[in-house]
Design an enzyme around this catalytic site. Structure first.
Site, PDB file in Angstrom:
ATOM      1  N   ASP A   1       0.853  -1.173   0.000  1.00  0.00           N
ATOM      2  CA  ASP A   1       0.000   0.000   0.000  1.00  0.00           C
ATOM      3  C   ASP A   1       0.900   1.237   0.000  1.00  0.00           C
ATOM      4  O   ASP A   1       2.074   1.172   0.363  1.00  0.00           O
ATOM      5  CB  ASP A   1      -0.887  -0.037   1.252  1.00  0.00           C
ATOM      6  CG  ASP A   1      -1.835   1.139   1.330  1.00  0.00           C
ATOM      7  OD1 ASP A   1      -2.283   1.631   0.276  1.00  0.00           O
ATOM      8  OD2 ASP A   1      -2.136   1.566   2.458  1.00  0.00           O
TER       9      ASP A   1
ATOM     10  N   GLU B   1      -0.309   5.028   0.896  1.00  0.00           N
ATOM     11  CA  GLU B   1      -0.586   5.971   1.981  1.00  0.00           C
ATOM     12  C   GLU B   1      -0.670   5.253   3.321  1.00  0.00           C
ATOM     13  O   GLU B   1      -1.318   4.222   3.447  1.00  0.00           O
ATOM     14  CB  GLU B   1      -1.887   6.716   1.702  1.00  0.00           C
ATOM     15  CG  GLU B   1      -1.791   7.646   0.504  1.00  0.00           C
ATOM     16  CD  GLU B   1      -3.104   8.348   0.248  1.00  0.00           C
ATOM     17  OE1 GLU B   1      -3.478   9.218   1.055  1.00  0.00           O
ATOM     18  OE2 GLU B   1      -3.757   8.030  -0.761  1.00  0.00           O
TER      19      GLU B   1
ATOM     20  N   SER C   1      -2.259   1.063  -4.886  1.00  0.00           N
ATOM     21  CA  SER C   1      -2.895   2.121  -4.116  1.00  0.00           C
ATOM     22  C   SER C   1      -4.236   2.510  -4.715  1.00  0.00           C
ATOM     23  O   SER C   1      -4.418   2.454  -5.936  1.00  0.00           O
ATOM     24  CB  SER C   1      -1.984   3.357  -4.077  1.00  0.00           C
ATOM     25  OG  SER C   1      -2.617   4.423  -3.404  1.00  0.00           O
TER      26      SER C   1
ATOM     27  N   LYS D   1      -6.905  -3.987  -5.534  1.00  0.00           N
ATOM     28  CA  LYS D   1      -5.736  -4.603  -4.904  1.00  0.00           C
ATOM     29  C   LYS D   1      -5.822  -6.129  -4.966  1.00  0.00           C
ATOM     30  O   LYS D   1      -4.867  -6.804  -5.377  1.00  0.00           O
ATOM     31  CB  LYS D   1      -5.581  -4.109  -3.468  1.00  0.00           C
ATOM     32  CG  LYS D   1      -5.294  -2.612  -3.397  1.00  0.00           C
ATOM     33  CD  LYS D   1      -5.084  -2.121  -1.981  1.00  0.00           C
ATOM     34  CE  LYS D   1      -4.865  -0.616  -1.974  1.00  0.00           C
ATOM     35  NZ  LYS D   1      -4.480  -0.100  -0.665  1.00  0.00           N
TER      36      LYS D   1
END
Length: 200
Positions: A7, A9, A90, A133
Site C-alpha cells: 500500500d 498511503e 494504491s 488490490k
C-alpha cells in the site's frame, strides 16, 4: 518468484487526505479507508465536501508538493527492491501520486485516475478495476508469482490474506485487534525482516 505488493498511503507516505484536511482547515476530510471500508463511498463523499468548499485539484496538489515520504521509506524500498520485484498498489490517483513517486525513486505504481474539469474541479474518478488490490494480486498469481503484501487499512486486508504472506504496517489498533492472525509491525526494519523471512 516473489512479488511484493505494498500500500502507499500510511505505509510509504503520509495520508494525503489527512494532510489536505489539516492544510485546508476541513477536519472531516481526515476520514480515510482506516475509517470507511467502502472506498468508492468514501470518494463520493470527499468530492461532495470539495464541491461544497469550492476546492479542486490545484489546491490538493499544492499540499502534496510539500509532503515527504515517511522517514526511512525510500531506504526500505531500495533494500526491498534489491531482493524482489515490488509494486505499489494504491487506491490513490495518478494526479496525486507522481511527486511522491519521484521522492521514492519511481517505484512501479498501480492506482486510479481522477476526472478533472478544465477549471480544476474534480468531477469524478475512474477506478482501475473492481477490488483493485485483490484483483491485481490474483492476476499476478495467475502468471506465476507468489505474492507478499503489506498495508494498513481495511482495503488492504484482502490482498494481505490472498498471498503467501501478508503483514499489517502502522495499522490502527482496531484493525490489528480485528485481525489478530495477521502479523503487525511498526518499523521498516521489522517489515523488511518479515518479508525476507517469508521469501526464505
Amino acid at each position: 518468484m516473489y512479488l511484493v505488493c505494498l500500500d502507499m498511503e500510511g505505509v510509504l507516505v503520509p495520508e494525503i487526505w489527512i494532510a489536505f484536511a489539516e492544510a485546508s482547515g476541513i477536519p472531516e476530510l481526515k476520514r480515510t479507508t482506516r475509517d470507511e471500508p467502502d472506498y468508492e463511498k468514501l470518494m463520493d463523499w470527499r468530492l461532495s465536501v470539495l464541491r461544497e468548499h469550492g476546492l479542486g485539484l490545484r489546491e490538493i496538489q499544492a499540499v502534496i508538493a510539500g509532503i515527504d515520504p515517511l522517514p526511512g521509506a525510500k531506504e526500505f524500498l531500495d533494500a526491498l527492491r534489491a531482493q524482489a520485484q515490488v509494486i505499489v498498489l494504491s487506491d490513490t490517483f495518478e494526479q496525486f501520486a507522481q511527486p511522491l513517486m519521484k521522492k521514492l525513486g519511481w517505484p512501479t505504481l498501480f492506482c486510479n485516475t481522477l476526472e478533472v474539469a478544465p477549471d480544476g474541479a474534480i468531477t469524478g474518478f475512474k477506478m482501475r478495476c473492481p477490488q483493485s488490490k485483490l484483483t491485481t494480486v490474483r492476476a499476478l498469481q495467475s502468471i506465476g508469482y507468489e505474492t507478499i503484501a503489506s498495508g494498513d487499512s481495511f482495503n488492504d486486508l484482502a490482498m494481505i490474506r490472498a498471498g503467501k504472506a501478508g503483514f499489517l504496517f502502522k495499522s490502527p489498533a482496531q484493525i490489528r485487534a480485528d485481525n489478530p492472525d495477521i502479523p503487525a509491525y511498526e518499523t521498516f526494519d521489522e517489515l523488511l525482516s518479515a518479508i525476507r523471512g517469508a521469501m526464505d
